[in-house]
Design a protein around this motif. Sequence first.
Motif, short mmCIF file in Angstrom:
data_model
loop_
_atom_site.label_atom_id
_atom_site.label_comp_id
_atom_site.label_asym_id
_atom_site.label_seq_id
_atom_site.Cartn_x
_atom_site.Cartn_y
_atom_site.Cartn_z
N GLU A 368 0.84 -1.21 0.00
CA GLU A 368 0.00 0.00 0.00
C GLU A 368 0.86 1.25 0.00
O GLU A 368 1.95 1.28 0.60
N ARG A 369 0.37 2.29 -0.67
CA ARG A 369 1.03 3.60 -0.65
C ARG A 369 0.15 4.56 0.14
O ARG A 369 -0.98 4.84 -0.26
N LEU A 370 0.68 5.04 1.27
CA LEU A 370 -0.05 5.94 2.15
C LEU A 370 0.61 7.31 2.14
O LEU A 370 1.83 7.42 2.33
N ALA A 371 -0.18 8.35 1.91
CA ALA A 371 0.32 9.72 2.00
C ALA A 371 -0.13 10.31 3.34
O ALA A 371 -1.28 10.15 3.74
N VAL A 372 0.78 10.97 4.03
CA VAL A 372 0.48 11.61 5.31
C VAL A 372 0.63 13.11 5.12
O VAL A 372 1.71 13.60 4.76
N VAL A 373 -0.47 13.84 5.33
CA VAL A 373 -0.46 15.29 5.14
C VAL A 373 -0.99 15.95 6.41
O VAL A 373 -1.59 15.30 7.26
N LYS A 380 3.48 14.69 11.87
CA LYS A 380 3.66 13.79 10.72
C LYS A 380 5.03 13.12 10.75
O LYS A 380 5.14 11.90 10.60
N SER A 381 6.09 13.91 10.89
CA SER A 381 7.44 13.34 10.89
C SER A 381 7.65 12.42 12.09
O SER A 381 8.32 11.40 11.99
N THR A 382 7.07 12.79 13.22
CA THR A 382 7.18 11.93 14.41
C THR A 382 6.54 10.58 14.14
O THR A 382 7.10 9.52 14.50
N LEU A 383 5.38 10.57 13.50
CA LEU A 383 4.72 9.32 13.16
C LEU A 383 5.59 8.50 12.21
O LEU A 383 5.74 7.28 12.38
N GLY A 384 6.21 9.16 11.24
CA GLY A 384 7.09 8.45 10.31
C GLY A 384 8.28 7.83 11.02
O GLY A 384 8.68 6.70 10.72
N ARG A 385 8.86 8.53 11.99
CA ARG A 385 10.01 8.01 12.72
C ARG A 385 9.61 6.83 13.61
O ARG A 385 10.39 5.90 13.80
N VAL A 530 5.19 4.92 2.80
CA VAL A 530 4.56 5.99 3.57
C VAL A 530 5.25 7.29 3.16
O VAL A 530 6.44 7.47 3.43
N ALA A 531 4.50 8.16 2.49
CA ALA A 531 5.06 9.41 1.98
C ALA A 531 4.52 10.58 2.79
O ALA A 531 3.32 10.85 2.78
N ILE A 532 5.41 11.26 3.50
CA ILE A 532 5.04 12.44 4.28
C ILE A 532 5.42 13.65 3.45
O ILE A 532 6.60 13.85 3.13
N ALA A 533 4.44 14.47 3.06
CA ALA A 533 4.75 15.55 2.12
C ALA A 533 3.74 16.68 2.24
O ALA A 533 2.62 16.52 2.74
N HIS A 534 4.18 17.86 1.78
CA HIS A 534 3.29 19.02 1.64
C HIS A 534 2.77 19.14 0.21
O HIS A 534 1.72 19.71 -0.02
N VAL A 545 -4.94 8.40 2.04
CA VAL A 545 -4.38 9.63 2.59
C VAL A 545 -4.77 9.71 4.06
O VAL A 545 -5.93 9.50 4.41
N ALA A 546 -3.77 9.97 4.91
CA ALA A 546 -4.02 10.18 6.34
C ALA A 546 -3.77 11.64 6.66
O ALA A 546 -2.69 12.17 6.37
N VAL A 547 -4.76 12.32 7.20
CA VAL A 547 -4.64 13.72 7.59
C VAL A 547 -4.33 13.77 9.08
O VAL A 547 -5.10 13.26 9.90
N VAL A 548 -3.17 14.33 9.42
CA VAL A 548 -2.75 14.42 10.83
C VAL A 548 -2.89 15.86 11.30
O VAL A 548 -2.35 16.78 10.67
#
Length: 600
Positions: A368-373, A380-385, A530-534, A545-548
């Motif tokens: 799966e490809r998940l985008a975190v915005v 967001k970055s904390t969740l990625g780490r 998991v792509a964290i991006a603006h 897409v996950a909205v944080v």
Amino acid sequence: MTNLLPVADGAQVRRYARDLFRRYPRALSLTLGLHVLAAVAGLVGPRLLGDLVEAIRHGEGVGVVDRLAAAIAGFVVLQAVLTRFAHLASARLGERVLARLREEFVDRVLTLPLSTVEKAGSGDLLTRTTRDVDALSRSVRLAVPETMIGLITVVLVVVAMVITSPLLAVPLLIAVPIIVVGTRWYLRRAPEGYLRQNAVYSTVTDGLAETVEGARTVDALHRRQQRIERSDADLRRSWAAEKYTLFLRTAYFPVIDVSYVLPVVATLLVGGWLYLGGSVSLGQLTAAVIYVQMLIDPLDRLLGWLDEVQVGAASLARLLGVAAGAGEPEPHGAEPVGTRIEVRDVHFSYVAGREVLHGINLTLEPGERLAVVGPSGAGKSTLGRLLAGVHEPTAGGITVGGVALHDLPLDKLRNEVALVTQEHHVFIGTLRDNLAMVRPGAGDDEVRAALAAVHALDWALALPQGLETVVGAGGHPLSAAQAQQLALARLVLADPHTLVLDEATSLLDPRAARDLERSLAAVLHGRTVVAIAHRLFSAHDADRVAVVEDGRITELGSHDELVAAGGPYAALWRSWHGERVPDPDDDPWEEDAARAGATR
């Protein structure tokens, strides 16, 4: 002040040192044997000189005198030869031990979790890697061999004096209480003093590193004076710590110097009185005086280098402490079954009482490809780490294939999940080495394919020596965008099943970033991303897409579902895509939060 890495205790240091030297039994035996033989050869000369005095006193012939003189000269030459080979053996042993120490230290450093390094600060680790390694190097190369030589020589000289005349050995006892009391006083204080000295030096390095790295921020926020005051305070503590160890040396060494002289004077006085009384011969007195004089150099060597041994022991304790900071996970019997990642009721805080994430629940299916915005600072970055295993949740849990991330050994974890952030590093070495470090056995075709996948092959081949061009500090400079492409190429070559990309293309221009992400999507097909991006084209292409917001996932679904729902993501998408032409370097969430009604 940062929390410094742990320090090993004295028992751990002594046990490790013993075990380290025991790994080289033949080299250690050869070194000790040569030093003993050299010391014995040196002790024969004074005894023969005493015999020579007696021979002359009794009117022996020239032949006897010549033979004794030749024997003395022969043993001097033999001692010189044995000493040379003994020092060579010591140097070889020291280099082997030092190489082993450095290799094990590097292994320990590489097992340190990133979170541990961040808490400790780069200054402490940098000081251990440079200052402590250098101090330990001097101790292993010089202090330990010199101390060993001094100890062997002192023991053998005392034995030689007792054999020559037990009565003439008695004056040596005058130095024993002075040496014992002075050395015990010093050893009770020196280890703690040198540990404190090295620790405060770490804070100096840490403060200077922070100031240099954040120089622009310091200047922009007018914090120059504050940084100067911190540096001054750190230097005052360092000065006080070094002043204390200097006091120990200046109090200890003069007392020890006095202990050298007293036995010589006492032996002359007592020996002269015994000679006049007929208890000892002139030859015995001559040999005894020379032996006492010979004690000065090894004692000075033994006690003088003892200070350097204390410095080395303190450095070794700090280097061994890195292993405690590594926090090796407990062995786990289970192996991950599949690559499904589950996040269950995860909470996390960097500082106790101030949570950054609150009750995160998320399931990532394989491939799966998940985008975190979300807005800046939302977590967001904390969740990625956390997903990459850099940090452990303060509550809740994250599993991969049914096994908790924190139960996986570090090398296994890196095969499961990899993280690429905006922060990147170009190592000193060739471009090929920079890339193949994640898979040392990778072939030339694989290296080129990884570069091609991130659109870096053309500029890589255009370098002066192509893939063999030396880059990194002092080498061919790479732009920030090229360094980021290199980090992504490493990721392609490493080939983990789950990737966390935290603004991994932020340093590329929007068009190049868009093309690169499309290429990566093709190359990484079948892997969880998991792509964290603006930049919202990442979200548009994602499966979900996950909205944080404020440390919580407030929306979760496909791009079309969230746009249709008309919530914060829909408002963000409209502002990004339709209502204006966006500046790709803007944070659209920040720009349009007020007018689009996005909840922060």
